[in-house]
Design a protein around this motif. Structure first.
Motif, PDB file in Angstrom:
ATOM      1  N   SER A 261       0.795  -1.228   0.000  1.00 44.23           N
ATOM      2  CA  SER A 261       0.000   0.000   0.000  1.00 44.23           C
ATOM      3  C   SER A 261       0.834   1.289   0.000  1.00 44.23           C
ATOM      4  O   SER A 261       0.316   2.336   0.363  1.00 44.23           O
ATOM      5  CB  SER A 261      -0.959  -0.006   1.196  1.00 44.23           C
ATOM      6  OG  SER A 261      -0.221   0.033   2.395  1.00 44.23           O
ATOM      7  N   ARG A 280      -1.721  -1.128  -3.988  1.00 42.89           N
ATOM      8  CA  ARG A 280      -3.199  -1.104  -3.964  1.00 42.89           C
ATOM      9  C   ARG A 280      -3.718   0.291  -3.631  1.00 42.89           C
ATOM     10  O   ARG A 280      -4.821   0.657  -4.035  1.00 42.89           O
ATOM     11  CB  ARG A 280      -3.749  -2.154  -2.990  1.00 42.89           C
ATOM     12  CG  ARG A 280      -3.445  -1.900  -1.528  1.00 42.89           C
ATOM     13  CD  ARG A 280      -3.995  -2.993  -0.633  1.00 42.89           C
ATOM     14  NE  ARG A 280      -3.530  -2.834   0.734  1.00 42.89           N
ATOM     15  CZ  ARG A 280      -4.233  -2.278   1.716  1.00 42.89           C
ATOM     16  NH1 ARG A 280      -5.446  -1.829   1.480  1.00 42.89           N
ATOM     17  NH2 ARG A 280      -3.735  -2.171   2.930  1.00 42.89           N
ATOM     18  N   THR A 346      -8.034 -10.014   8.951  1.00 41.17           N
ATOM     19  CA  THR A 346      -7.721  -8.766   9.646  1.00 41.17           C
ATOM     20  C   THR A 346      -8.830  -7.730   9.509  1.00 41.17           C
ATOM     21  O   THR A 346      -9.160  -7.033  10.454  1.00 41.17           O
ATOM     22  CB  THR A 346      -6.395  -8.179   9.105  1.00 41.17           C
ATOM     23  OG1 THR A 346      -5.430  -9.219   9.056  1.00 41.17           O
ATOM     24  CG2 THR A 346      -5.890  -7.039   9.963  1.00 41.17           C
ATOM     25  N   PHE A 370      -1.437 -21.525  11.969  1.00 46.63           N
ATOM     26  CA  PHE A 370      -0.032 -21.673  12.391  1.00 46.63           C
ATOM     27  C   PHE A 370       0.692 -22.830  11.691  1.00 46.63           C
ATOM     28  O   PHE A 370       0.751 -22.883  10.457  1.00 46.63           O
ATOM     29  CB  PHE A 370       0.083 -21.766  13.931  1.00 46.63           C
ATOM     30  CG  PHE A 370       1.518 -21.720  14.352  1.00 46.63           C
ATOM     31  CD1 PHE A 370       2.306 -20.630  14.031  1.00 46.63           C
ATOM     32  CD2 PHE A 370       2.113 -22.797  15.011  1.00 46.63           C
ATOM     33  CE1 PHE A 370       3.657 -20.612  14.357  1.00 46.63           C
ATOM     34  CE2 PHE A 370       3.457 -22.772  15.344  1.00 46.63           C
ATOM     35  CZ  PHE A 370       4.224 -21.685  15.021  1.00 46.63           C
ATOM     36  N   HIS A 413       4.143  -0.073  10.194  1.00 47.41           N
ATOM     37  CA  HIS A 413       5.421  -0.788  10.288  1.00 47.41           C
ATOM     38  C   HIS A 413       5.743  -1.480   8.967  1.00 47.41           C
ATOM     39  O   HIS A 413       4.924  -1.540   8.068  1.00 47.41           O
ATOM     40  CB  HIS A 413       5.312  -1.851  11.380  1.00 47.41           C
ATOM     41  CG  HIS A 413       4.343  -2.953  11.007  1.00 47.41           C
ATOM     42  ND1 HIS A 413       3.007  -2.707  10.750  1.00 47.41           N
ATOM     43  CD2 HIS A 413       4.517  -4.276  10.787  1.00 47.41           C
ATOM     44  CE1 HIS A 413       2.405  -3.842  10.413  1.00 47.41           C
ATOM     45  NE2 HIS A 413       3.297  -4.800  10.423  1.00 47.41           N
TER      46      HIS A 413
HETATM   47  N1  LIG Z   1      -3.690 -18.180  11.668  1.00 49.38           N
HETATM   48  C1  LIG Z   1      -2.439 -17.925  11.964  1.00 49.38           C
HETATM   49  O1  LIG Z   1      -1.733 -18.814  12.371  1.00 49.38           O
HETATM   50  C2  LIG Z   1      -1.899 -16.561  11.794  1.00 49.38           C
HETATM   51  C3  LIG Z   1      -0.520 -16.368  11.904  1.00 49.38           C
HETATM   52  C4  LIG Z   1      -0.005 -15.086  11.705  1.00 49.38           C
HETATM   53  C5  LIG Z   1      -0.857 -14.045  11.488  1.00 49.38           C
HETATM   54  N2  LIG Z   1      -2.186 -14.258  11.440  1.00 49.38           N
HETATM   55  C6  LIG Z   1      -3.101 -13.154  11.171  1.00 49.38           C
HETATM   56  O2  LIG Z   1      -2.796 -12.679   9.866  1.00 49.38           O
HETATM   57  C7  LIG Z   1      -3.034 -11.282   9.776  1.00 49.38           C
HETATM   58  C8  LIG Z   1      -1.791 -10.592   9.237  1.00 49.38           C
HETATM   59  O3  LIG Z   1      -0.710 -10.810  10.124  1.00 49.38           O
HETATM   60  P1  LIG Z   1       0.695 -10.144   9.839  1.00 49.38           P
HETATM   61  O4  LIG Z   1       1.618 -10.524  10.925  1.00 49.38           O
HETATM   62  O5  LIG Z   1       1.098 -10.393   8.441  1.00 49.38           O
HETATM   63  O6  LIG Z   1       0.274  -8.617  10.014  1.00 49.38           O
HETATM   64  P2  LIG Z   1       0.952  -7.310   9.418  1.00 49.38           P
HETATM   65  O7  LIG Z   1       2.418  -7.314   9.699  1.00 49.38           O
HETATM   66  O8  LIG Z   1       0.125  -6.183   9.900  1.00 49.38           O
HETATM   67  O9  LIG Z   1       0.810  -7.435   7.834  1.00 49.38           O
HETATM   68  C9  LIG Z   1      -0.441  -7.524   7.196  1.00 49.38           C
HETATM   69  C10 LIG Z   1      -0.439  -6.741   5.920  1.00 49.38           C
HETATM   70  O10 LIG Z   1      -1.689  -6.961   5.278  1.00 49.38           O
HETATM   71  C11 LIG Z   1      -2.024  -5.816   4.530  1.00 49.38           C
HETATM   72  N3  LIG Z   1      -3.401  -5.428   4.809  1.00 49.38           N
HETATM   73  C12 LIG Z   1      -3.923  -5.077   6.003  1.00 49.38           C
HETATM   74  N4  LIG Z   1      -5.223  -4.761   5.856  1.00 49.38           N
HETATM   75  C13 LIG Z   1      -5.514  -4.918   4.553  1.00 49.38           C
HETATM   76  C14 LIG Z   1      -6.676  -4.737   3.771  1.00 49.38           C
HETATM   77  N5  LIG Z   1      -7.827  -4.326   4.329  1.00 49.38           N
HETATM   78  N6  LIG Z   1      -6.609  -4.984   2.447  1.00 49.38           N
HETATM   79  C15 LIG Z   1      -5.451  -5.399   1.873  1.00 49.38           C
HETATM   80  N7  LIG Z   1      -4.318  -5.577   2.567  1.00 49.38           N
HETATM   81  C16 LIG Z   1      -4.355  -5.353   3.883  1.00 49.38           C
HETATM   82  C17 LIG Z   1      -1.095  -4.677   4.946  1.00 49.38           C
HETATM   83  O11 LIG Z   1      -0.171  -4.467   3.879  1.00 49.38           O
HETATM   84  P3  LIG Z   1      -0.344  -3.236   2.844  1.00 49.38           P
HETATM   85  O12 LIG Z   1      -1.007  -2.141   3.603  1.00 49.38           O
HETATM   86  O13 LIG Z   1       1.050  -2.921   2.443  1.00 49.38           O
HETATM   87  O14 LIG Z   1      -1.155  -3.755   1.709  1.00 49.38           O
HETATM   88  C18 LIG Z   1      -0.326  -5.258   6.122  1.00 49.38           C
HETATM   89  O15 LIG Z   1       1.026  -4.861   6.123  1.00 49.38           O
HETATM   90  C19 LIG Z   1      -3.449 -10.850  11.177  1.00 49.38           C
HETATM   91  O16 LIG Z   1      -4.851 -10.785  11.242  1.00 49.38           O
HETATM   92  C20 LIG Z   1      -2.937 -11.949  12.071  1.00 49.38           C
HETATM   93  O17 LIG Z   1      -3.650 -12.073  13.271  1.00 49.38           O
HETATM   94  C21 LIG Z   1      -2.732 -15.499  11.560  1.00 49.38           C
END
Ligand SMILES: NC(=O)c1ccc[n+]([C@@H]2O[C@H](COP(=O)([O-])OP(=O)(O)OC[C@H]3O[C@@H](n4cnc5c(N)ncnc54)[C@H](OP(=O)(O)O)[C@@H]3O)[C@@H](O)[C@H]2O)c1
Length: 449
Positions: A261, A280, A346, A370, A413
């Motif tokens: 983004s 995006r 998210t 996970f 971040h």
């Molecule tokens: N099930 C599991 O085991 C597991 C494990 C890890 C994480 N998760 C979940 O996965 C999600 C992401 O974790 P993460 O550590 O990668 O978080 P993160 O470091 O915040 O990265 C997520 C990225 O997704 C993009 N994003 C956020 N909202 C968006 C939207 N509405 N539309 C399009 N892109 C969007 C953003 O990138 P841009 O703004 O650059 O597009 C953001 O940098 C969280 O909800 C977390 O709880 C689940």
């Protein structure tokens, strides 16, 4: 705690005497941990999600050191990292994590230890083992380790093909207490893995949760089983999960299409080696016309853009986690027979998509969560061999964990945000300087961008 830290910092301790030395160190009766408090679970009522501020709910409190049970290890934590689950805990969404602790506490007298009026959060760590419980033979005091966050009981048959299927499967530091954002942490010994020798404590602590998750989701046969040549659409490609998914796609000979983004995030993906990047925000996709209505024209515009970049090909795999906002588009753009593999929501967990595109085009949606121990181990092995690198951008002291979580909540971040726990400063803990020197540029790629 000072004696423990001194022993860890005295790197010259010979291997033969290390176990004895660490076993002899007294374990403090209490330690400082980053907690949310049960009596504050209602503090954000009536406030919009994005305005709920982790800096108000996360506190550095002195908590009692839990008694060590069989099969467990007590670890002196040098560093940890922020995961999105700590953001969820700190804003008490979608539910308060105290419910998890209460339910876990009801399962056994040993699990009862986790049901406290405070929740020590954090699902990553790098540190040194202080004590091991009865029945632990593979690890010993003095071992330098990282911990993955899968906590399983494995007393039932269901989990014995794939431990993620254990009915008593939990995420440590989210659905259990005594997590890694603290000076000490309690883990099950089967969460332990060797700390990569060429990394500092804070670097070693940062990939764990997201690297393992991305490995299962994208590479493992339990996820998308990516192969060379696959076109992989990666949402949030410079974020926590995405920065590892992008590296895995490139390593595995796949063709990542990175969605981000901002121009800075696009640059980071390019510097990783990805050639196909979509900003995006700059391209202004609006997949929803209003709260209830999606706009298929925008899905089409997005799909057309992907084809422009790939030379006419659609994604074999869509690496999903934003959820509600993007899911309709993700299902639409996946190729005929393609897979949408999702591990999160998210932007909202009630997804909607046009099912005609799914069934008529024989696409599949795969849920992934996970990773099992083997998958986490393989993911850590990639780090230890310098095949995948940490994506640490910024490091905070333990006292400022609230600010670190706030940055992640606000999407301000890059990659991963680290936290120093016992480690007095950054840069400590490297044991293999030669391997580090070979990969220094890659290790520092996300720093301070
Ligand atoms: N099930 C599991 O085991 C597991 C494990 C890890 C994480 N998760 C979940 O996965 C999600 C992401 O974790 P993460 O550590 O990668 O978080 P993160 O470091 O915040 O990265 C997520 C990225 O997704 C993009 N994003 C956020 N909202 C968006 C939207 N509405 N539309 C399009 N892109 C969007 C953003 O990138 P841009 O703004 O650059 O597009 C953001 O940098 C969280 O909800 C977390 O709880 C689940």
């Amino acid at each position: 705690m000072k004696d423990i830290l001194d022993a860890i910092l005295a790197e010259a301790t010979p291997a033969e005497t290390r176990e004895k030395e660490f076993s002899a160190l007294p374990v403090p009766g209490s330690y400082r941990g980053m907690v949310v408090r049960k009596d504050e679970t209602g503090m954000f009522e009536g406030i919009a999600s994005r305005d709920k501020d982790p800096r108000r709910s996360l506190h550095l409190d002195e908590v009692a050191t839990p008694e060590l049970g069989p099969g467990e290890a007590l670890v002196a934590v040098m560093a940890s990292s922020i995961n999105y689950n700590t953001v969820w805990t700190s804003i008490f969404e979608p539910v308060s994590t105290f419910g998890f602790l209460e339910r876990y506490g009801r399962t056994s007298p040993l699990a009862k230890r986790h049901d406290q009026p405070y929740h020590v959060v954090g699902s990553d760590l790098a540190g040194v083992i202080l004590r091991t419980g009865a029945g632990v033979h593979a690890w010993k005091p003095g071992d330098e380790v990282v911990a993955h966050c899968l906590s399983v009981e494995l007393e039932r048959p269901e989990g014995h093909d794939d431990t993620m299927l254990d009915p008593e499967q939990r995420i440590w530091g989210f659905e259990t207490n005594f997590g890694g954002l603290a000076e000490l942490a309690l883990v099950k010994a089967n969460q332990l893995m060797p700390k990569p020798d060429h990394l500092t404590w804070e670097e070693a602590a940062s990939p764990g949760l997201v690297n393992s998750t991305a490995y299962r989701q994208l590479v493992s046969r339990n996820g998308a089983a990516m192969k060379q040549g696959d076109v992989v659409l990666i949402w949030g490609a410079s974020g926590g999960l995405g920065s590892y998914a992008t590296q895995m796609a490139l390593n595995g000979g796949a063709i990542p299409v990175c969605v981000v983004s901002s121009p800075e995030k696009a640059d980071i993906c390019r510097s990783l080696g990805a050639e196909l990047v979509i900003d995006r925000a700059a391209e202004g996709y609006r997949f929803w016309s209003d709260e209830q209505t999606q706009n298929p024209k925008e899905w089409q515009r997005f799909g057309k853009r992907i084809r422009e970049l790939t030379g006419g090909e659609d994604p074999d795999i869509v690496f999903e986690h934003p959820g509600r906002e993007t899911f309709g588009a993700s299902v639409y753009v996946a190729r005929r027979g393609g897979q949408i593999v999702t591990c999160a929501s998210t932007s909202g967990f009630m997804h909607s998509y046009d099912n005609r595109y799914l069934w008529m085009n024989l696409k599949r949606i795969i849920g992934s969560h996970f990773a099992n121990y083997r998958e986490a181990w393989e993911a850590n092995r990639l780090i230890a061999r310098g095949l995948i690198h940490p994506t640490l951008s910024r490091v905070y002291p333990l006292e400022q964990t609230g600010q670190a979580a706030y940055d992640v909540h606000r999407n301000a971040h890059q990659g991963k945000v680290g936290v120093l726990c016992l480690s007095p400063r950054e840069g400590l803990g490297v044991r293999d300087q030669a391997l580090r020197d070979r990969h220094l540029t890659a290790i520092n790629r996300f720093r301070d961008v």
